[in-house]
Scaffold this motif. Structure first.
Motif, PDB file in Angstrom:
ATOM      1  N   ASP A 259       0.817  -1.221   0.000  1.00  0.00           N
ATOM      2  CA  ASP A 259       0.000   0.000   0.000  1.00  0.00           C
ATOM      3  C   ASP A 259       0.850   1.270   0.000  1.00  0.00           C
ATOM      4  OD1 ASP A 259      -2.371  -1.395  -0.118  1.00  0.00           O
ATOM      5  OD2 ASP A 259      -2.667  -1.398   2.061  1.00  0.00           O
ATOM      6  N   GLY A 260       1.869   1.321   0.843  1.00  0.00           N
ATOM      7  CA  GLY A 260       2.729   2.503   0.899  1.00  0.00           C
ATOM      8  C   GLY A 260       3.470   2.726  -0.408  1.00  0.00           C
ATOM      9  N   MET A 261       3.940   1.650  -1.005  1.00  0.00           N
ATOM     10  CA  MET A 261       4.652   1.752  -2.282  1.00  0.00           C
ATOM     11  C   MET A 261       3.694   2.217  -3.388  1.00  0.00           C
ATOM     12  SD  MET A 261       6.864  -1.764  -1.858  1.00  0.00           S
ATOM     13  CE  MET A 261       7.509  -1.789  -3.515  1.00  0.00           C
ATOM     14  N   PHE A 262       2.485   1.676  -3.357  1.00  0.00           N
ATOM     15  CA  PHE A 262       1.492   2.055  -4.363  1.00  0.00           C
ATOM     16  C   PHE A 262       1.139   3.540  -4.227  1.00  0.00           C
ATOM     17  CE2 PHE A 262      -2.914   2.807  -5.602  1.00  0.00           C
ATOM     18  CZ  PHE A 262      -2.838   2.478  -6.942  1.00  0.00           C
ATOM     19  N   ARG A 263       0.922   4.009  -3.005  1.00  0.00           N
ATOM     20  CA  ARG A 263       0.569   5.419  -2.795  1.00  0.00           C
ATOM     21  C   ARG A 263       1.686   6.339  -3.303  1.00  0.00           C
ATOM     22  NH1 ARG A 263      -1.399   3.378   2.023  1.00  0.00           N
ATOM     23  NH2 ARG A 263       0.405   4.143   3.187  1.00  0.00           N
ATOM     24  N   LEU A 264       2.930   5.971  -3.019  1.00  0.00           N
ATOM     25  CA  LEU A 264       4.057   6.767  -3.511  1.00  0.00           C
ATOM     26  C   LEU A 264       4.065   6.810  -5.043  1.00  0.00           C
ATOM     27  CD1 LEU A 264       6.726   8.327  -3.194  1.00  0.00           C
ATOM     28  CD2 LEU A 264       7.890   6.100  -3.103  1.00  0.00           C
ATOM     29  N   ALA A 265       3.930   5.661  -5.657  1.00  0.00           N
ATOM     30  CA  ALA A 265       3.933   5.591  -7.123  1.00  0.00           C
ATOM     31  C   ALA A 265       2.755   6.372  -7.706  1.00  0.00           C
ATOM     32  CB  ALA A 265       3.898   4.134  -7.589  1.00  0.00           C
ATOM     33  N   ARG A 266       1.602   6.242  -7.079  1.00  0.00           N
ATOM     34  CA  ARG A 266       0.397   6.940  -7.556  1.00  0.00           C
ATOM     35  C   ARG A 266       0.586   8.451  -7.471  1.00  0.00           C
ATOM     36  NH1 ARG A 266      -3.186   8.965  -9.997  1.00  0.00           N
ATOM     37  NH2 ARG A 266      -5.386   8.761  -9.644  1.00  0.00           N
ATOM     38  N   ARG A 267       1.203   8.917  -6.387  1.00  0.00           N
ATOM     39  CA  ARG A 267       1.457  10.343  -6.205  1.00  0.00           C
ATOM     40  C   ARG A 267       2.432  10.851  -7.284  1.00  0.00           C
ATOM     41  NH1 ARG A 267       1.955  10.037  -0.839  1.00  0.00           N
ATOM     42  NH2 ARG A 267       4.208   9.866  -0.907  1.00  0.00           N
ATOM     43  N   MET A 268       3.404  10.055  -7.618  1.00  0.00           N
ATOM     44  CA  MET A 268       4.403  10.477  -8.601  1.00  0.00           C
ATOM     45  C   MET A 268       3.905  10.371 -10.040  1.00  0.00           C
ATOM     46  SD  MET A 268       7.965   8.997  -7.020  1.00  0.00           S
ATOM     47  CE  MET A 268       8.990   9.863  -8.225  1.00  0.00           C
ATOM     48  N   LEU A 269       3.151   9.326 -10.329  1.00  0.00           N
ATOM     49  CA  LEU A 269       2.763   9.043 -11.710  1.00  0.00           C
ATOM     50  C   LEU A 269       1.368   9.532 -12.062  1.00  0.00           C
ATOM     51  CD1 LEU A 269       4.157   5.409 -11.978  1.00  0.00           C
ATOM     52  CD2 LEU A 269       5.245   7.531 -12.752  1.00  0.00           C
ATOM     53  N   GLY A 270       0.496   9.565 -11.067  1.00  0.00           N
ATOM     54  CA  GLY A 270      -0.871  10.013 -11.335  1.00  0.00           C
ATOM     55  C   GLY A 270      -1.714   9.006 -12.090  1.00  0.00           C
ATOM     56  N   ASP A 271      -1.303   7.743 -12.116  1.00  0.00           N
ATOM     57  CA  ASP A 271      -2.037   6.729 -12.872  1.00  0.00           C
ATOM     58  C   ASP A 271      -2.016   5.415 -12.094  1.00  0.00           C
ATOM     59  OD1 ASP A 271      -1.676   4.376 -15.130  1.00  0.00           O
ATOM     60  OD2 ASP A 271      -3.105   5.940 -15.736  1.00  0.00           O
ATOM     61  N   ASP A 272      -3.201   4.872 -11.838  1.00  0.00           N
ATOM     62  CA  ASP A 272      -3.295   3.638 -11.048  1.00  0.00           C
ATOM     63  C   ASP A 272      -2.608   2.452 -11.727  1.00  0.00           C
ATOM     64  OD1 ASP A 272      -4.665   4.906  -9.025  1.00  0.00           O
ATOM     65  OD2 ASP A 272      -6.636   4.126  -9.574  1.00  0.00           O
ATOM     66  N   ALA A 273      -2.888   2.272 -13.008  1.00  0.00           N
ATOM     67  CA  ALA A 273      -2.340   1.112 -13.722  1.00  0.00           C
ATOM     68  C   ALA A 273      -0.807   1.166 -13.759  1.00  0.00           C
ATOM     69  CB  ALA A 273      -2.905   1.036 -15.136  1.00  0.00           C
ATOM     70  N   GLU A 274      -0.258   2.329 -14.081  1.00  0.00           N
ATOM     71  CA  GLU A 274       1.206   2.452 -14.119  1.00  0.00           C
ATOM     72  C   GLU A 274       1.794   2.262 -12.728  1.00  0.00           C
ATOM     73  OE1 GLU A 274       2.021   6.260 -15.964  1.00  0.00           O
ATOM     74  OE2 GLU A 274       2.455   5.265 -17.861  1.00  0.00           O
ATOM     75  N   SER A 275       1.098   2.759 -11.716  1.00  0.00           N
ATOM     76  CA  SER A 275       1.573   2.620 -10.327  1.00  0.00           C
ATOM     77  C   SER A 275       1.616   1.153  -9.929  1.00  0.00           C
ATOM     78  CB  SER A 275       0.668   3.405  -9.378  1.00  0.00           C
ATOM     79  OG  SER A 275       0.678   4.774  -9.715  1.00  0.00           O
ATOM     80  N   LYS A 276       0.573   0.409 -10.271  1.00  0.00           N
ATOM     81  CA  LYS A 276       0.554  -1.035  -9.967  1.00  0.00           C
ATOM     82  C   LYS A 276       1.696  -1.743 -10.689  1.00  0.00           C
ATOM     83  CE  LYS A 276      -4.395  -1.323  -9.093  1.00  0.00           C
ATOM     84  NZ  LYS A 276      -5.705  -1.787  -9.569  1.00  0.00           N
ATOM     85  N   ASP A 277       1.937  -1.358 -11.936  1.00  0.00           N
ATOM     86  CA  ASP A 277       3.034  -1.960 -12.705  1.00  0.00           C
ATOM     87  C   ASP A 277       4.382  -1.690 -12.055  1.00  0.00           C
ATOM     88  OD1 ASP A 277       1.247  -2.952 -14.569  1.00  0.00           O
ATOM     89  OD2 ASP A 277       1.663  -1.392 -16.071  1.00  0.00           O
ATOM     90  N   VAL A 278       4.576  -0.449 -11.607  1.00  0.00           N
ATOM     91  CA  VAL A 278       5.845  -0.085 -10.975  1.00  0.00           C
ATOM     92  C   VAL A 278       6.059  -0.911  -9.718  1.00  0.00           C
ATOM     93  CG1 VAL A 278       6.983   1.754  -9.652  1.00  0.00           C
ATOM     94  CG2 VAL A 278       6.094   2.226 -11.939  1.00  0.00           C
ATOM     95  N   VAL A 279       5.038  -0.987  -8.872  1.00  0.00           N
ATOM     96  CA  VAL A 279       5.168  -1.738  -7.623  1.00  0.00           C
ATOM     97  C   VAL A 279       5.402  -3.219  -7.930  1.00  0.00           C
ATOM     98  CG1 VAL A 279       4.000  -2.411  -5.485  1.00  0.00           C
ATOM     99  CG2 VAL A 279       3.843  -0.051  -6.306  1.00  0.00           C
ATOM    100  N   SER A 280       4.709  -3.749  -8.911  1.00  0.00           N
ATOM    101  CA  SER A 280       4.918  -5.147  -9.304  1.00  0.00           C
ATOM    102  C   SER A 280       6.349  -5.372  -9.788  1.00  0.00           C
ATOM    103  CB  SER A 280       3.938  -5.546 -10.409  1.00  0.00           C
ATOM    104  OG  SER A 280       2.618  -5.517  -9.923  1.00  0.00           O
ATOM    105  N   ASP A 281       6.866  -4.421 -10.571  1.00  0.00           N
ATOM    106  CA  ASP A 281       8.255  -4.525 -11.041  1.00  0.00           C
ATOM    107  C   ASP A 281       9.241  -4.522  -9.876  1.00  0.00           C
ATOM    108  OD1 ASP A 281       7.376  -4.564 -13.657  1.00  0.00           O
ATOM    109  OD2 ASP A 281       7.928  -2.479 -14.088  1.00  0.00           O
ATOM    110  N   VAL A 282       8.982  -3.665  -8.897  1.00  0.00           N
ATOM    111  CA  VAL A 282       9.871  -3.600  -7.730  1.00  0.00           C
ATOM    112  C   VAL A 282       9.848  -4.931  -6.985  1.00  0.00           C
ATOM    113  CG1 VAL A 282      10.238  -2.522  -5.465  1.00  0.00           C
ATOM    114  CG2 VAL A 282       9.759  -1.090  -7.480  1.00  0.00           C
ATOM    115  N   PHE A 283       8.654  -5.498  -6.788  1.00  0.00           N
ATOM    116  CA  PHE A 283       8.573  -6.788  -6.093  1.00  0.00           C
ATOM    117  C   PHE A 283       9.207  -7.908  -6.916  1.00  0.00           C
ATOM    118  CE2 PHE A 283       5.314  -4.882  -3.259  1.00  0.00           C
ATOM    119  CZ  PHE A 283       5.914  -5.220  -2.055  1.00  0.00           C
ATOM    120  N   ALA A 284       9.065  -7.854  -8.224  1.00  0.00           N
ATOM    121  CA  ALA A 284       9.710  -8.860  -9.072  1.00  0.00           C
ATOM    122  C   ALA A 284      11.230  -8.745  -8.955  1.00  0.00           C
ATOM    123  CB  ALA A 284       9.279  -8.688 -10.524  1.00  0.00           C
TER     124      ALA A 284
END
Length: 166
Positions: free
Chosen positions: A16-41
């Motif tokens: 959740d914290g990683m997603f919120r950070l990504a969402r704040r920076m990117l402004g897009d839910d789908a891209e934010s989920k992708d970024v967090v998924s990439d980090v976990f991968a």
């Protein structure tokens, strides 16, 4: 490498914290989920020694860096698109011009009498003068002039209705 149970716990706790950070920076839910998924991968396949006291800042830093990379990539893509726009428009114009030339050639071949076709080709493809055309075709210069005038008028009338700027 992290075992499955430990990875799931880290994922649940920090997603959740990683997603919120990504969402704040990117402004897009789908891209934010992708970024967090990439980090976990990346985390799953890395040999990094994870310490619980620095895990959260580490994951947030990875997320931030991934977002920055994505934003930089997006800016480069936009810059390339801006640079290519005139080129694409130029190609589009060339395609339009070729289409118009093809239509003009089709009209000349199908709608004009053979003598008019010959006169047009000699005048505009070979650049001959009226006198030279008249001598080559054994007709008068007035005949050359009349055929050219009538042919050009027919072409203008025809293509005006088609929307071409001929």
């Amino acid at each position: 490498m992290i075992d499955k149970t430990e990875f799931e716990q880290i994922f649940r706790h920090h997603y959740d914290g990683m997603f919120r950070l990504a969402r704040r920076m990117l402004g897009d839910d789908a891209e934010s989920k992708d970024v967090v998924s990439d980090v976990f991968a990346q985390l799953l396949h890395s040999q990094t020694d994870l310490r619980t006291d620095t895990l959260q800042p580490y994951l947030l830093t990875l997320t931030r860096n991934r977002c920055i990379n994505l934003l930089v990539h997006r800016q480069r893509e936009q810059a390339v698109q801006v640079e290519l726009k005139p080129l694409r428009q130029g190609l589009s114009q060339e395609d339009d011009e070729q289409e118009q030339l093809d239509a003009l050639q089709q009209f000349i071949d199908s709608q004009l009498p053979p003598l008019s076709q010959q006169i047009l080709r000699l005048r505009y493809q070979q650049g001959l003068k009226y006198r030279e055309i008249a001598e080559a075709l054994k007709v008068s210069e007035v005949t050359v002039h009349n055929h050219l005038s009538q042919s050009l008028k027919q072409m203008k009338d025809h293509f005006k209705t088609k929307g071409y700027g001929i």
